[in-house]
Enzyme design. Structure first.
Site, PDB file in Angstrom:
ATOM      1  N   ASP A 107       0.839  -1.199   0.000  1.00 24.48           N
ATOM      2  CA  ASP A 107       0.000   0.000   0.000  1.00 24.48           C
ATOM      3  C   ASP A 107       0.877   1.253   0.000  1.00 24.48           C
ATOM      4  O   ASP A 107       2.027   1.224   0.443  1.00 24.48           O
ATOM      5  CB  ASP A 107      -0.878   0.036   1.262  1.00 24.48           C
ATOM      6  CG  ASP A 107      -1.878  -1.106   1.281  1.00 24.48           C
ATOM      7  OD1 ASP A 107      -2.195  -1.649   0.210  1.00 24.48           O
ATOM      8  OD2 ASP A 107      -2.338  -1.435   2.392  1.00 24.48           O
TER       9      ASP A 107
HETATM   10  N1  URA Z   1      -1.214  -5.827   4.016  1.00 20.61           N
HETATM   11  C1  URA Z   1      -1.697  -4.575   3.995  1.00 20.61           C
HETATM   12  O1  URA Z   1      -2.723  -4.303   4.598  1.00 20.61           O
HETATM   13  N2  URA Z   1      -1.011  -3.639   3.307  1.00 20.61           N
HETATM   14  C2  URA Z   1       0.142  -3.882   2.671  1.00 20.61           C
HETATM   15  O2  URA Z   1       0.729  -2.982   2.088  1.00 20.61           O
HETATM   16  C3  URA Z   1       0.640  -5.198   2.696  1.00 20.61           C
HETATM   17  C4  URA Z   1      -0.058  -6.147   3.376  1.00 20.61           C
END
Ligand code: URA
Length: 241
Positions: A107
């Protein structure tokens, strides 16, 4: 087995130039193979033994790139150029290649280990849901988890896209946890923590397969993995597919 490929494809793969540019160079007599000018783009090149020069400079056979990046928060895992800075823009010019793609995604607000590769088979192997490659995250939480969180995660919890595979939780402090997942679903860590009663304030990935984020790769940096590091990366799943 000897690998051969057409001269235009060889040049394109090795340098990242489009095949149309390779054609132009060949037609303009810029290319020699084993010392002789070649003007036929369909000539087959033995990647391991033929010596190809473009304007007198050796063009080495293409080897897949496998890069490790320490992704900073605020950068988007995307190959599309947009308003936000992308992980592709953090790759130094000498490691850029048009076929590079991130392996899975982090993310925008997540930091840590991101692999990028030109090798589609490797990418598939690391991201296929049935390969069960471990991913290790450190999460800072808004609230302390209940004492049964370890058990619930080990049994698998129900999310809106189905039950999760067993995951391992270690408490590094009241509000800091280390979580090992064997799958990589959209916002998975955040959704799992919310299901257990806490928002995630910060998320950092520190390991994929058997590869930990190397200490020398500082936030925002990207470098090629060594062969030993690639072996660690692919050695970390149970191989089921
Ligand atoms: N899980 C999440 O919620 N975000 C990420 O970036 C990776 C795994």
């Amino acid at each position: 087995m000897k690998t051969t490929l057409r001269l235009d494809r060889y040049l394109s793969q090795a340098t990242g130039m489009p095949r149309s540019h390779a054609l132009t160079h060949v037609r303009a007599s810029h290319v020699t193979v084993n010392g002789a000018v070649v003007r036929d783009v369909a000539k087959h090149i033995a990647a391991d033994t033929d010596e190809v020069l473009l304007n007198g400079v050796a063009v080495r056979p293409f080897r897949h790139l496998v890069l490790v990046q320490h992704k900073p928060p605020g950068v988007v895992t995307s190959t599309e150029v947009g308003a936000s800075q992308t992980v592709m823009e953090l790759i130094p010019p000498d490691l850029q290649h048009r076929d590079l793609a991130p392996v899975g995604r982090l993310d925008r607000d997540t930091s840590g280990l991101l692999i990028l590769t030109t090798d589609g088979a490797l990418n598939h192997r690391l991201t296929h849901p049935k390969r069960h490659v471990d991913k290790v995250y450190i999460a800072n939480l808004a609230r302390e988890l209940a004492p049964n969180a370890e058990d619930r995660l080990a049994r698998g919890i129900i999310l809106d896209d189905g039950p999760t595979l067993p995951a391992k939780l270690e408490r590094l402090g009241p509000l800091t946890v280390k979580l090992t997942l064997r799958e990589g679903r959209f916002h998975q860590v955040k959704r799992m923590m919310v299901a257990l009663g806490s928002a995630v304030l910060q998320l950092h990935r520190e390991q994929v397969g058997g590869l930990k984020l190397p200490d020398d790769v500082k936030m925002g940096e990207t470098r090629a993995l060594t062969e030993d590091e690639v072996a660690l990366l692919v050695g970390g799943g149970d191989g089921e597919a």
